[in-house]
Design an enzyme around this catalytic site. Structure first.
Site, PDB file in Angstrom:
ATOM      1  N   SER A 145       0.845  -1.195   0.000  1.00  0.00           N
ATOM      2  CA  SER A 145       0.000   0.000   0.000  1.00  0.00           C
ATOM      3  C   SER A 145       0.877   1.240   0.000  1.00  0.00           C
ATOM      4  O   SER A 145       1.982   1.234   0.573  1.00  0.00           O
ATOM      5  CB  SER A 145      -0.893   0.015   1.242  1.00  0.00           C
ATOM      6  OG  SER A 145      -1.567   1.259   1.371  1.00  0.00           O
ATOM      7  N   TYR A 174      -2.089  -0.160  10.121  1.00  0.00           N
ATOM      8  CA  TYR A 174      -2.184  -0.765   8.795  1.00  0.00           C
ATOM      9  C   TYR A 174      -0.963  -0.404   7.958  1.00  0.00           C
ATOM     10  O   TYR A 174      -0.372  -1.264   7.293  1.00  0.00           O
ATOM     11  CB  TYR A 174      -3.466  -0.281   8.116  1.00  0.00           C
ATOM     12  CG  TYR A 174      -3.616  -0.703   6.673  1.00  0.00           C
ATOM     13  CD1 TYR A 174      -4.079  -1.976   6.351  1.00  0.00           C
ATOM     14  CD2 TYR A 174      -3.311   0.176   5.634  1.00  0.00           C
ATOM     15  CE1 TYR A 174      -4.236  -2.365   5.030  1.00  0.00           C
ATOM     16  CE2 TYR A 174      -3.467  -0.197   4.306  1.00  0.00           C
ATOM     17  CZ  TYR A 174      -3.928  -1.467   4.008  1.00  0.00           C
ATOM     18  OH  TYR A 174      -4.071  -1.844   2.695  1.00  0.00           O
TER      19      TYR A 174
END
Length: 249
Positions: free
Chosen positions: A144, A158
């Site tokens: 990501s 995250y």
């Protein structure tokens, strides 16, 4: 047409779904996993089969090692010799600042995003490596843009888990290159998927898109095409590399 057999974890929706459909259109035999959304996974399989392709769906919680091992055994039996792995399954929890993050939350996120990626990669290497009689292969980790940007005030946990996926990509690429296995990653950001709803803000991409150099969010299909390229022979001399897909941010 390809003779590839590709496993996509978390393939029932979003980037995983788009990747499954795109790779199937290129001739890959596909296994998608699902954890809670069986209906979505079966829809993907039906679409692939209706178009003349081969696909199966397997329920597996990637955070559970024994379920990952069984998943790969099923692929062996039903599809054959694995040639590609897309480590796509991931989770995030509602947006939180550091004061709101506890160990239980961290364990939940890291169990899937980090541990799951490691164990899936392990099982893939056991099948692909020359030293185990394999024919080589390719692994693509779905990281990501958060691993670079940190996701402050929203998803620092995250983001940290995806930082670990980046490090896995770098180290594993070097470790298994002599075994005929390439390991790369894509780093999507601000993509229109249901994951933003999981984080409590379904319209997050629309909120931030004007701050991006490209002034728009991305589509899952755009990420799928990058993943497909990294799996393909067109990327045969590429390993330990990253494709950033966050509209220029």
């Amino acid at each position: 047409m390809s003779n590839s057999i590709t496993l996509i974890t978390g393939g029932s929706r979003g980037i995983g779904r788009a990747t499954a459909l795109y790779l199937a259109s290129k001739g890959h035999k596909i296994c998608v996993t699902w954890h809670r959304r069986q209906d979505c996974a079966l829809e993907v399989v039906d679409m692939i089969r209706h178009a003349g392709g081969t696909a199966i769906a397997v329920q597996a919680d990637i955070a559970q090692e024994e379920q990952v091992v069984e998943l790969f055994n099923i692929v062996d039996k039903e599809l054959g010799c694995l040639s590609g792995l897309v480590n796509n399954a991931g989770t995030l929890l509602p947006q939180a600042s550091i004061e709101q993050i506890d160990a239980e939350r961290l364990n939940t996120i890291f169990a899937t995003n980090v541990n799951g990626s490691f164990i899936c990669a392990r099982e893939a290497v056991k099948r692909m490596a020359f030293r185990h009689g394999g024919k080589g292969g390719a692994i693509v980790n779905v990281s990501s843009a958060a691993s670079r940007l940190g996701a402050p005030f929203e998803y620092v946990d995250y983001a940290a888990s995806k930082g670990a996926v980046d490090t896995l990509t770098i180290g594993l690429a070097v470790e298994v290159a002599p075994q005929g296995i390439r390991v790369n990653a894509v780093r999507p950001g601000f993509i229109y998927t249901e994951m933003h709803a999981d984080g409590g803000e379904p319209a997050r991409v629309d909120r931030v898109k004007e701050s991006l150099p490209m002034r728009r969010g991305g589509q899952p299909e755009e990420v799928a095409q990058a993943i497909a390229w990294l799996l393909s022979e067109e990327a045969s001399y590429v390993t330990g590399s990253f494709i950033d897909m966050a509209g220029g941010k």
